[in-house]
Each structure stands twice: as structure tokens, then as C-alpha cells.
Design an enzyme around this catalytic site. Structure first.
Site, PDB file in Angstrom:
ATOM      1  N   ASN A 125      23.104  75.795  81.938  1.00  0.00           N
ATOM      2  CA  ASN A 125      24.527  75.554  82.191  1.00  0.00           C
ATOM      3  C   ASN A 125      25.283  75.274  80.904  1.00  0.00           C
ATOM      4  O   ASN A 125      24.744  74.754  79.938  1.00  0.00           O
ATOM      5  CB  ASN A 125      24.707  74.402  83.205  1.00  0.00           C
ATOM      6  N   PHE A 129      31.861  69.668  80.827  1.00  0.00           N
ATOM      7  CA  PHE A 129      32.547  68.475  81.357  1.00  0.00           C
ATOM      8  C   PHE A 129      33.814  68.835  82.141  1.00  0.00           C
ATOM      9  O   PHE A 129      34.892  68.248  81.939  1.00  0.00           O
ATOM     10  CB  PHE A 129      32.927  67.494  80.236  1.00  0.00           C
ATOM     11  N   SER A 189      25.295  66.057  75.728  1.00  0.00           N
ATOM     12  CA  SER A 189      25.510  67.362  76.349  1.00  0.00           C
ATOM     13  C   SER A 189      25.700  68.402  75.251  1.00  0.00           C
ATOM     14  O   SER A 189      26.437  68.176  74.297  1.00  0.00           O
ATOM     15  CB  SER A 189      26.748  67.328  77.228  1.00  0.00           C
ATOM     16  N   ASN A 191      27.289  71.115  75.535  1.00  0.00           N
ATOM     17  CA  ASN A 191      28.393  72.020  75.867  1.00  0.00           C
ATOM     18  C   ASN A 191      29.777  71.538  75.453  1.00  0.00           C
ATOM     19  O   ASN A 191      30.774  72.140  75.807  1.00  0.00           O
ATOM     20  CB  ASN A 191      28.365  72.309  77.372  1.00  0.00           C
ATOM     21  N   THR A 192      29.839  70.428  74.738  1.00  0.00           N
ATOM     22  CA  THR A 192      31.107  69.967  74.160  1.00  0.00           C
ATOM     23  C   THR A 192      30.922  69.981  72.649  1.00  0.00           C
ATOM     24  O   THR A 192      30.038  69.280  72.140  1.00  0.00           O
ATOM     25  CB  THR A 192      31.450  68.543  74.650  1.00  0.00           C
ATOM     26  N   LYS A 222      22.741  58.016  76.870  1.00  0.00           N
ATOM     27  CA  LYS A 222      21.917  59.159  77.283  1.00  0.00           C
ATOM     28  C   LYS A 222      21.718  60.096  76.096  1.00  0.00           C
ATOM     29  O   LYS A 222      22.688  60.519  75.465  1.00  0.00           O
ATOM     30  CB  LYS A 222      22.597  59.894  78.439  1.00  0.00           C
ATOM     31  N   ASN A 251      18.793  64.605  78.353  1.00  0.00           N
ATOM     32  CA  ASN A 251      19.731  65.616  78.833  1.00  0.00           C
ATOM     33  C   ASN A 251      19.046  66.993  78.788  1.00  0.00           C
ATOM     34  O   ASN A 251      17.831  67.075  78.605  1.00  0.00           O
ATOM     35  CB  ASN A 251      20.982  65.588  77.942  1.00  0.00           C
TER      36      ASN A 251
HETATM   37  C1  LIG Z   1      24.558  72.140  86.156  1.00  0.00           C
HETATM   38  C2  LIG Z   1      24.247  70.897  85.389  1.00  0.00           C
HETATM   39  C3  LIG Z   1      25.287  70.070  84.954  1.00  0.00           C
HETATM   40  C4  LIG Z   1      25.005  68.910  84.239  1.00  0.00           C
HETATM   41  N1  LIG Z   1      26.035  68.114  83.861  1.00  0.00           N
HETATM   42  C5  LIG Z   1      25.766  66.948  83.214  1.00  0.00           C
HETATM   43  C6  LIG Z   1      26.818  66.067  82.862  1.00  0.00           C
HETATM   44  O1  LIG Z   1      27.985  66.304  83.155  1.00  0.00           O
HETATM   45  N2  LIG Z   1      26.476  64.925  82.191  1.00  0.00           N
HETATM   46  C7  LIG Z   1      25.191  64.598  81.875  1.00  0.00           C
HETATM   47  O2  LIG Z   1      24.944  63.545  81.286  1.00  0.00           O
HETATM   48  N3  LIG Z   1      24.175  65.417  82.216  1.00  0.00           N
HETATM   49  C8  LIG Z   1      24.429  66.567  82.875  1.00  0.00           C
HETATM   50  N4  LIG Z   1      23.397  67.390  83.232  1.00  0.00           N
HETATM   51  C9  LIG Z   1      22.027  67.036  82.802  1.00  0.00           C
HETATM   52  C10 LIG Z   1      21.246  66.307  83.897  1.00  0.00           C
HETATM   53  O3  LIG Z   1      21.839  65.086  84.232  1.00  0.00           O
HETATM   54  C11 LIG Z   1      19.787  66.055  83.414  1.00  0.00           C
HETATM   55  O4  LIG Z   1      19.808  65.179  82.309  1.00  0.00           O
HETATM   56  C12 LIG Z   1      19.084  67.334  83.007  1.00  0.00           C
HETATM   57  O5  LIG Z   1      19.430  68.399  83.847  1.00  0.00           O
HETATM   58  C13 LIG Z   1      17.565  67.194  83.042  1.00  0.00           C
HETATM   59  O6  LIG Z   1      17.131  66.800  84.323  1.00  0.00           O
HETATM   60  P1  LIG Z   1      16.588  67.815  85.475  1.00  0.00           P
HETATM   61  O7  LIG Z   1      15.482  68.624  84.847  1.00  0.00           O
HETATM   62  O8  LIG Z   1      16.121  66.914  86.558  1.00  0.00           O
HETATM   63  O9  LIG Z   1      17.733  68.652  85.852  1.00  0.00           O
HETATM   64  C14 LIG Z   1      23.651  68.562  83.947  1.00  0.00           C
HETATM   65  C15 LIG Z   1      22.617  69.379  84.400  1.00  0.00           C
HETATM   66  C16 LIG Z   1      22.893  70.523  85.122  1.00  0.00           C
HETATM   67  C17 LIG Z   1      21.760  71.378  85.618  1.00  0.00           C
END
Ligand SMILES: Cc1cc2nc3c(=O)[nH]c(=O)nc-3n(C[C@H](O)[C@H](O)[C@H](O)COP(=O)(O)O)c2cc1C
Length: 369
Positions: A125, A129, A189, A191-192, A222, A251
Site C-alpha cells: 500500500n 495517510f 510509514s 508513504n509520506t 511506531k 510498520n
Molecule cells: C492498507 C494498509 C494501511 C496501513 N495504514 C497504516 C497507517 O495509517 N498507520 C500506521 O501506523 N500503519 C499503517 N499500516 C501498517 C500496519 O498497521 C502494520 O504495522 C503493518 O501492516 C504490519 O502488520 P501486518 O503484517 O499485520 O499487516 C497499514 C497497513 C496496511 C496494509
């Protein structure tokens, strides 16, 4: 797993196949609408609670003054705008983290920005934000009815200069006040633009101090899995020095190493963070690194590719008091939440432990000696 559970798992897999025919962001929108309905229906919540909540006293913990009835929470990014707050507990989660929220609303990156990598049980992704801003979310947080804790994950507005990013975090922390059970400074993140540079201790320090000055809720930072080991230790030391509650690791990753999905296809998708199974090994490694350094001075929250209860148990015994997931929830549904909690409860019983807090970090060198 009994016959009803097996049937439900099979039904979820069939539904998943159908859902995967629809573009990911569209299906996310549809699921969110459904969850908003659940969030406003006490009857639906009661039914879901019966199906998915593992009501086991040994799973409960009091951490930093907050009661967590179960250790697995929804990771940030799914419920960005705090619109589905009352649905997460009934779906089995012990808590949920909303956001990332910024001080001012923003649309995020252009679409398409969300992609599935099913061969890797992963997601890529670059949402950037997208959110309606902290003020709107705070109003929803204030009227929630769920007993499960809700954390609020804060980020920097895209156009805010890194040099004054601390103002963004401070403003958001001030706005949300005590409507959040805990706060998270998200500096990880991918993406910013420039956000991850804020993990450097000299830029992270003023952000943490600005938030601490206006909000005394438990505070986490985080971090990304792509930091070097030396940088992870530096952030850990800073976290201890500044007296924050803990760290959330990790993350998504910008690495594309070891993916089963065709590399030309992945390259064509472009920039973004990968989550799910491919991030699991590094996420565990980062947890171990922090846990050995921090001892019991920080509360650790582990997230990244936790698909099974065995992996959940590994994270807990490696030092995580709490765990989170996003991508495994997409691939496994609420059965995944229930199975993780059942598995942990089973492990506690098998090890003769009355509470999960006795298991946290039990495999750590310093704790064993
Ligand atoms: C579509 C998507 C959007 C995410 N958006 C955020 C976000 O806005 N802020 C954040 O701290 N992490 C975000 N994450 C990261 C997740 O919170 C997590 O740290 C990461 O996906 C690893 O965990 P997982 O393997 O269980 O998905 C996002 C993950 C995904 C898949």
C-alpha cells in the site's frame, strides 16, 4: 476447531475469493460500510461477541493503567477515521488502534494505491495517510460505547515541513486529549515523503517532548522494520530516556526481497510498503533487539505478519505485551482473531501460567538469568 468453526472458515475462504475479484480499495470501502453498521447496532455486536470473543481471564492485562481484555489488537490503517469503533471488540480484538490521523484532513495519494499479493499473503500500500483529520475522529471517539481500549495513531500532514513536524503531532495530541486510551507517534510509514527521517533521534526527541507537554496519555512510538539495528537501539534508548510507555514494531517494509509474487509485476505496482507474511521475520528480529535492550523499561507491541497462534506466542515470549495485525485479518477474517486468542490461552494453560503477563518475555536472556 469444531464443525461450526470449520464451516465458518470455509465460508470465509469462499467469500474471500469473491472479494478478491473486486478492486482492493473498493472492497475495503464496502467492508467499512458494513462495519459501520455493526458499530451502531448493539444487536449485531452481541451476536458477533458470542462468535468471536475468547472470554478468558488469563488473557487480560493491565498495562500503563489501561485494561486490555485480550492481547491482539487491530493495527493502525484499517479504521483510519475511527468510524467503526464499536465493531472491533465484538469481532474479537482486545483493542484497536485508529488512524493514522493528521492535524488537518487530507486525501492521501492518487489511486490505485492498495494492492494484494496473495501468493505472499501480503498487501502493498501507498495510501499516504488519507483521513478526515483528528477533529472529526475525536468527536467519534468521545461517543464510543465499546469497553475495549482504543489507541490513536498520529502522523504528519503531507505538506508540513519536517523541521516543524512536532507542531503537527502536538496539535493532534492536544485535540484528541483524553478521548484516546493511548497515543502513537507514527514516524514509520513509507508513504509520506520524509516521514521516516523523523525516526532519527534528534528529530524524534522534539516530537515526543511536544506530545508529552500537552497529553499525559500512555505514549508509544511506531517504528519501521527497515531501520538499521543501530538506529533501532538508538530509538530504544531515546524512548527509555524520555520515559515513554513503549514501542510498536513494526510498520510495513519498503523491501521487496524474497517475495513469491513475480518481481516484474511487483516492480510495476510502484512504491509502497509491504505488510503480512513477508515482514514477519524482520518484525520478530526487531522485537528481540528492542526487548534485549529495554528489559522491562518499555512496553513492547509487536506487529507484522502474525498469522498463527504459534507466532503470537513467540512474540509474547520474546517480550511483546501486546500484538497487533492488519494483513492477516484481511486473509483470515475474524476467525483469525479468535484462533490467535484461543491458541494463546491454550499455551498459557499448557505452561501452567495463570496470566499472560507471566509469559511476556519469558524467553529473554535477562529474564531467565
Ligand atoms: C492498507 C494498509 C494501511 C496501513 N495504514 C497504516 C497507517 O495509517 N498507520 C500506521 O501506523 N500503519 C499503517 N499500516 C501498517 C500496519 O498497521 C502494520 O504495522 C503493518 O501492516 C504490519 O502488520 P501486518 O503484517 O499485520 O499487516 C497499514 C497497513 C496496511 C496494509
Amino acid at each position: 476447531m469444531n464443525a461450526i468453526d470449520s464451516f465458518r472458515s470455509a465460508a470465509y475462504n469462499v467469500a474471500l475469493k469473491q472479494m478478491f475479484r473486486i478492486p482492493p480499495e473498493r472492497i475495503h470501502g464496502l467492508m467499512s460500510r458494513g462495519l459501520e453498521c455493526v458499530s451502531s447496532s448493539e444487536a449485531a455486536q452481541a451476536v458477533l461477541r458470542k462468535l468471536f470473543v475468547v472470554d478468558e481471564p488469563s488473557l487480560a492485562q493491565d498495562i500503563a493503567g489501561i485494561h486490555f481484555p485480550r492481547p491482539l489488537g487491530l493495527a493502525a490503517g484499517f479504521d483510519k477515521d475511527a468510524k467503526e469503533l464499536n465493531a472491533w471488540g465484538p469481532l474479537g480484538f482486545g483493542y484497536a488502534e485508529v488512524g493514522t490521523l493528521t492535524s488537518i484532513n487530507q486525501p492521501g495519494n492518487p489511486t490505485p494505491r492498495l494492492f494484494r499479493l496473495p501468493a505472499d499473503r501480503a498487501i502493498l500500500n501507498r495510501m499516504g495517510f488519507n483521513n478526515e483529520g483528528i477533529t472529526a475522529a475525536t468527536q467519534r471517539l468521545r461517543i464510543r460505547t465499546t469497553p475495549e481500549p482504543i489507541g490513536v495513531n498520529l502522523g504528519k500532514w503531507k505538506r508540513t515541513d519536517a523541521a516543524v513536524a512536532h507542531n503537527d503531532y502536538r496539535n493532534s495530541a492536544q485535540t484528541v486529549g483524553d478521548a484516546a486510551d493511548y497515543l502513537v507517534i507514527n514516524v514509520s510509514s513509507p508513504n509520506t515523503p520524509g516521514l521516516r527521517d523523523l525516526q532519527a533521534v534528534e528529530t524524534l526527541r522534539p516530537i515526543v517532548e511536544s506530545v508529552q507537554a500537552v497529553n499525559d496519555r500512555p505514549l508509544f512510538v511506531k517504528i519501521a522494520p527497515d531501520l538499521s539495528d543501530a538506529d533501532i537501539l538508538a530509538v530504544t534508548d531515546l524512548a527509555i530516556e524520555l520515559g515513554i510507555t513503549g514501542l510498536i514494531a513494526t510498520n510495513t517494509t519498503i523491501s521487496r526481497d524474497g517475495l513469491a509474487t513475480d518481481s516484474t509485476y511487483v516492480a510495476a505496482l510502484g512504491a509502497g510498503g509491504v505488510s503480512g507474511a513477508p515482514v514477519a521475520a524482520r518484525s520478530l528480529e526487531v522485537l528481540r533487539l528492542i526487548a534485549e535492550r529495554a528489559g522491562n523499561k518499555l512496553v513492547l507491541v509487536s506487529v507484522g505478519g502474525i498469522e498463527t497462534s504459534e507466532q503470537a506466542w513467540e512474540r509474547i515470549t520474546a517480550g511483546a505485551s501486546l500484538i497487533q495485525g492488519y494483513t492477516p485479518f484481511i486473509y483470515g477474517g475474524p476467525d483469525w482473531v479468535r484462533d490467535i486468542h484461543r491458541g494463546i490461552a491454550g499455551q498459557l494453560k499448557a505452561h501452567g501460567l495463570a496470566s499472560i503477563s507471566e509469559a511476556v518475555g519469558s524467553k529473554l536472556e535477562w529474564k531467565r538469568n
